[in-house]
Motif scaffolding. Structure first.
Motif, PDB file in Angstrom:
ATOM      1  N   THR A  98     -48.675  41.577 -47.483  1.00  0.00           N
ATOM      2  CA  THR A  98     -47.482  42.101 -46.818  1.00  0.00           C
ATOM      3  C   THR A  98     -46.399  41.035 -46.842  1.00  0.00           C
ATOM      4  OG1 THR A  98     -48.336  41.393 -44.673  1.00  0.00           O
ATOM      5  CG2 THR A  98     -48.719  43.675 -45.295  1.00  0.00           C
ATOM      6  N   ASP A  99     -45.184  41.490 -47.049  1.00  0.00           N
ATOM      7  CA  ASP A  99     -44.026  40.606 -47.083  1.00  0.00           C
ATOM      8  C   ASP A  99     -43.481  40.477 -45.668  1.00  0.00           C
ATOM      9  OD1 ASP A  99     -42.431  38.976 -48.550  1.00  0.00           O
ATOM     10  OD2 ASP A  99     -41.330  40.573 -49.568  1.00  0.00           O
ATOM     11  N   MET A 100     -43.374  39.246 -45.193  1.00  0.00           N
ATOM     12  CA  MET A 100     -42.805  38.999 -43.872  1.00  0.00           C
ATOM     13  C   MET A 100     -41.353  38.555 -44.088  1.00  0.00           C
ATOM     14  SD  MET A 100     -46.089  37.042 -42.309  1.00  0.00           S
ATOM     15  CE  MET A 100     -45.475  36.973 -40.641  1.00  0.00           C
ATOM     16  N   ALA A 101     -40.473  39.530 -44.183  1.00  0.00           N
ATOM     17  CA  ALA A 101     -39.085  39.280 -44.559  1.00  0.00           C
ATOM     18  C   ALA A 101     -38.370  38.297 -43.624  1.00  0.00           C
ATOM     19  CB  ALA A 101     -38.314  40.597 -44.621  1.00  0.00           C
ATOM     20  N   ALA A 102     -38.686  38.328 -42.363  1.00  0.00           N
ATOM     21  CA  ALA A 102     -37.998  37.473 -41.391  1.00  0.00           C
ATOM     22  C   ALA A 102     -38.247  35.989 -41.667  1.00  0.00           C
ATOM     23  CB  ALA A 102     -38.449  37.826 -39.975  1.00  0.00           C
ATOM     24  N   THR A 103     -39.441  35.646 -42.120  1.00  0.00           N
ATOM     25  CA  THR A 103     -39.772  34.236 -42.330  1.00  0.00           C
ATOM     26  C   THR A 103     -39.826  33.847 -43.801  1.00  0.00           C
ATOM     27  OG1 THR A 103     -42.134  34.721 -42.320  1.00  0.00           O
ATOM     28  CG2 THR A 103     -41.118  34.140 -40.207  1.00  0.00           C
ATOM     29  N   GLY A 104     -39.783  34.824 -44.705  1.00  0.00           N
ATOM     30  CA  GLY A 104     -39.886  34.532 -46.126  1.00  0.00           C
ATOM     31  C   GLY A 104     -41.314  34.225 -46.566  1.00  0.00           C
ATOM     32  N   GLU A 105     -42.256  34.567 -45.735  1.00  0.00           N
ATOM     33  CA  GLU A 105     -43.659  34.302 -46.046  1.00  0.00           C
ATOM     34  C   GLU A 105     -44.346  35.604 -46.452  1.00  0.00           C
ATOM     35  OE1 GLU A 105     -45.062  32.754 -42.339  1.00  0.00           O
ATOM     36  OE2 GLU A 105     -43.884  30.930 -42.503  1.00  0.00           O
ATOM     37  N   ARG A 106     -45.526  35.452 -47.010  1.00  0.00           N
ATOM     38  CA  ARG A 106     -46.365  36.603 -47.325  1.00  0.00           C
ATOM     39  C   ARG A 106     -47.711  36.407 -46.648  1.00  0.00           C
ATOM     40  NH1 ARG A 106     -45.337  38.831 -53.386  1.00  0.00           N
ATOM     41  NH2 ARG A 106     -43.114  39.139 -53.088  1.00  0.00           N
ATOM     42  N   GLU A 107     -48.241  37.491 -46.117  1.00  0.00           N
ATOM     43  CA  GLU A 107     -49.548  37.428 -45.474  1.00  0.00           C
ATOM     44  C   GLU A 107     -50.522  38.265 -46.300  1.00  0.00           C
ATOM     45  OE1 GLU A 107     -49.642  37.250 -41.174  1.00  0.00           O
ATOM     46  OE2 GLU A 107     -51.233  38.768 -41.212  1.00  0.00           O
ATOM     47  N   ALA A 108     -51.752  37.778 -46.430  1.00  0.00           N
ATOM     48  CA  ALA A 108     -52.768  38.480 -47.205  1.00  0.00           C
ATOM     49  C   ALA A 108     -54.130  38.293 -46.558  1.00  0.00           C
ATOM     50  CB  ALA A 108     -52.789  37.952 -48.639  1.00  0.00           C
ATOM     51  N   VAL A 109     -55.048  39.128 -46.964  1.00  0.00           N
ATOM     52  CA  VAL A 109     -56.433  39.018 -46.513  1.00  0.00           C
ATOM     53  C   VAL A 109     -57.259  38.583 -47.713  1.00  0.00           C
ATOM     54  CG1 VAL A 109     -58.411  40.263 -45.582  1.00  0.00           C
ATOM     55  CG2 VAL A 109     -56.113  40.796 -44.772  1.00  0.00           C
ATOM     56  N   LEU A 110     -58.011  37.493 -47.532  1.00  0.00           N
ATOM     57  CA  LEU A 110     -58.888  36.995 -48.585  1.00  0.00           C
ATOM     58  C   LEU A 110     -60.325  37.375 -48.263  1.00  0.00           C
ATOM     59  CD1 LEU A 110     -57.530  33.380 -49.127  1.00  0.00           C
ATOM     60  CD2 LEU A 110     -57.028  35.418 -50.473  1.00  0.00           C
ATOM     61  N   TYR A 111     -61.040  37.812 -49.276  1.00  0.00           N
ATOM     62  CA  TYR A 111     -62.463  38.126 -49.151  1.00  0.00           C
ATOM     63  C   TYR A 111     -63.225  37.123 -50.000  1.00  0.00           C
ATOM     64  CZ  TYR A 111     -61.049  42.600 -47.214  1.00  0.00           C
ATOM     65  OH  TYR A 111     -60.504  43.586 -46.428  1.00  0.00           O
ATOM     66  N   ARG A 112     -64.069  36.337 -49.346  1.00  0.00           N
ATOM     67  CA  ARG A 112     -64.928  35.376 -50.065  1.00  0.00           C
ATOM     68  C   ARG A 112     -66.347  35.920 -49.983  1.00  0.00           C
ATOM     69  NH1 ARG A 112     -68.356  31.151 -48.774  1.00  0.00           N
ATOM     70  NH2 ARG A 112     -68.512  29.553 -50.366  1.00  0.00           N
TER      71      ARG A 112
END
Length: 162
Positions: A98-112
């Motif tokens: 997901t794009d976090m437009a307010a902070t310019g960051e992206r969040e993701a879920v990693l599966y190991r």
């Protein structure tokens, strides 16, 4: 994991039963050693099949849109066939970017995922411009960002998505 052990035992018993049938059909002319050999081959065959099919079965159970970004292949002396056909013993997948437009960051879920270990699901944030990564905490905040190689498979997978 217990179901795999039960299946291997059943495969051994089944192959031993086939060997007993062969001995009956041949009126005991087939050697007696065929019974334990067939049982062992059945158990070994199913074990090898389970080891090689684990990756496809497990990665097929990931959420919709998940992408496998890295695999860990192994070659072992006690499994000589792995030198010809390496076995995938673990993998890393990314999902829910997901794009976090307010902070310019992206969040993701990693599966190991690793064979014989419980899965690890980790939420992370990425700063694509500066190639940084941080783990998301349970309260929604993030740990301090740490540098990450721009060519890292995680960074490329998350930052290349639009």
């Amino acid at each position: 994991m217990l179901y795999e052990l039960v299946a291997v035992v059943i495969a051994g018993v089944g192959m031993a039963g086939i060997a007993f049938g062969i001995r009956k059909i041949t009126r005991n002319r087939a050697p007696q050693w065929i019974v334990p050999v067939m049982a062992g081959l059945g158990m070994l065959g199913l074990s090898v099949y389970n080891e090689y099919s684990w990756f496809e079965v497990t990665s097929g159970g990931l959420p919709e849109g998940a992408e496998v970004i890295d695999t860990a292949e192994v070659k072992a002396f006690y499994k000589p066939w792995t030198y010809a056909w390496p076995q995938v013993e673990g993998f890393l997948a990314v999902a829910d970017v997901t794009d976090m437009a307010a902070t310019g960051e992206r969040e993701a879920v990693l599966y190991r995922m690793m064979r014989w270990q419980p899965e690890q699901v980790i939420a992370v944030r990425f700063k694509c411009e500066t190639s940084e990564i941080a783990r998301v905490l349970t309260d929604g905040s993030a740990e301090p960002f740490a540098p990450l190689d721009p060519q890292d498979p995680m960074m490329r997978a998350v930052c290349s998505r639009s």
